[in-house]
Motif scaffolding. Structure first.
Motif: not given
Length: 273
Positions: A178-188
C-alpha cells in the motif's frame, strides 16, 4: 509534526450546477452537517492545530457557518433550548481565511497559503472528497507515514477505470504493501492512465512545494495545476503515495453524493470500512 492544513474551497463547483449557483458544494448537507464540517473534523482528529481555508467572495456561507453566533445562543437560552448550543459548530482550533480573487486553479489556491505555512510541512484536504473510516482518519494515516519518511506523501485509492478521468493518477513502485514511491502523476487522463490508483484529495507536503508553485507555468486555461507542481516535486526528491484505508465519496459526482447520503441513512452505518 504536521500541525497546519489548507482547505481550498474557492472553486465554482461547476460539476454541481445548478444548485452550486446558490449553495457552495462544501455546504452540501450530509445528515445534519455540511460536507466541509466532516473535513474539518478529520483534520482536527488527525492532529492539525491550525486551518487556513481558501474561499471566494461567493463562499461567505462557509465563514458564517464556523463563526460564533451569540445571537443564536441567546435565542436558544431564552427559549430554554440550551441543550442545542453544544451542537452549534464552534471550531476547537483556529480557522483562518483568505480569499482567492480569481479561480486560477488549485495550485494558485495553495500558493496563497505561503505566509501561513512558512517553512513547515502541511496538509491539504480537498472538501470535495469525504473520507469515511471506522479506524484512523485518512489524513491521520498520511501523518503517521510522514513521521517515518519526512517526505511529501499523497493519499491514493484504487478506482474503477471509468472514473480515472476525474482525478490525478499516479504511477510508481510499490515498496511495501500500500505504499508507493512515485515516479509520475497525470492529471485527469482521458485514456492510457498510468495505473488504477487515483489521488484522494488528501496530501501532506514539505514546504518545497510552495517554491515549485512559484515557478510552474499556468495551463492553457490560465490555471496553476497542483498536479504539475507535484510532478516537478517527484523529479526533484522522493515522494510517496499511500493507499488510505477509508471509503471515499466525491460529492462533485452526483452518484457518489447519493451513495454517501444512503450510507448515512443505513442503520448499519459505521459497522464496516
Amino acid at each position: 509534526m504536521v500541525k497546519k492544513a489548507i482547505i481550498p474551497a474557492a472553486g465554482y463547483g461547476t460539476r454541481g450546477l445548478p444548485i452550486t449557483k446558490v449553495l457552495p458544494k462544501e455546504m452540501f448537507p450530509i445528515g445534519l452537517k455540511p460536507a466541509i464540517h466532516y473535513v474539518v473534523e478529520e483534520a482536527i482528529e488527525s492532529g492539525i492545530e491550525q486551518i487556513l481555508m481558501i474561499v471566494s467572495k461567493r463562499k461567505n456561507m462557509i465563514v458564517d457557518y464556523f463563526d460564533e453566533s451569540l445571537e443564536l445562543e441567546a435565542f436558544l437560552e431564552r427559549e430554554n433550548k440550551q441543550h442545542l448550543i453544544p451542537i452549534v459548530p464552534v471550531p476547537t482550533i483556529p480557522i483562518h481565511y483568505i480569499r482567492q480573487p480569481y479561480a486560477k486553479g488549485l495550485g494558485d489556491a495553495i500558493r496563497l497559503g505561503k505566509s501561513f505555512i512558512g517553512d513547515e510541512p502541511f496538509a491539504v484536504l480537498l472538501p470535495d472528497d469525504i473520507m469515511l473510516s471506522n479506524k484512523e482518519p485518512a489524513l491521520k494515516q498520511l501523518v503517521d507515514q510522514f513521521k517515518k519518511y519526512k517526505k511529501t506523501i499523497i493519499g491514493i485509492k484504487e478506482v474503477e477505470e471509468s472514473k480515472l478521468k476525474h482525478y490525478g493518477v499516479i504511477s510508481g513502485e510499490e515498496i511495501s504493501k500500500g505504499l508507493f514511491k512515485l515516479n509520475n502523476i497525470v492529471e485527469k487522463p482521458s485514456n492510457n492512465a498510468p495505473s488504477n490508483f487515483a489521488v484522494t484529495g488528501r496530501y501532506i507536503f514539505t514546504p518545497e512545494i510552495l517554491s515549485i508553485l512559484e515557478l510552474i507555468n499556468a495551463s492553457e486555461k490560465g490555471e496553476l495545476q497542483l498536479t504539475d507542481a507535484i510532478r516537478d516535486m517527484i523529479f526533484r526528491e522522493v515522494c510517496y503515495g499511500k493507499v488510505v484505508n477509508s471509503r471515499r465519496f466525491d460529492i462533485g459526482l452526483n452518484q457518489d453524493y447519493v451513495n454517501l447520503i444512503n450510507e448515512f441513512n443505513n442503520p448499519n452505518f459505521g459497522n464496516h470500512d
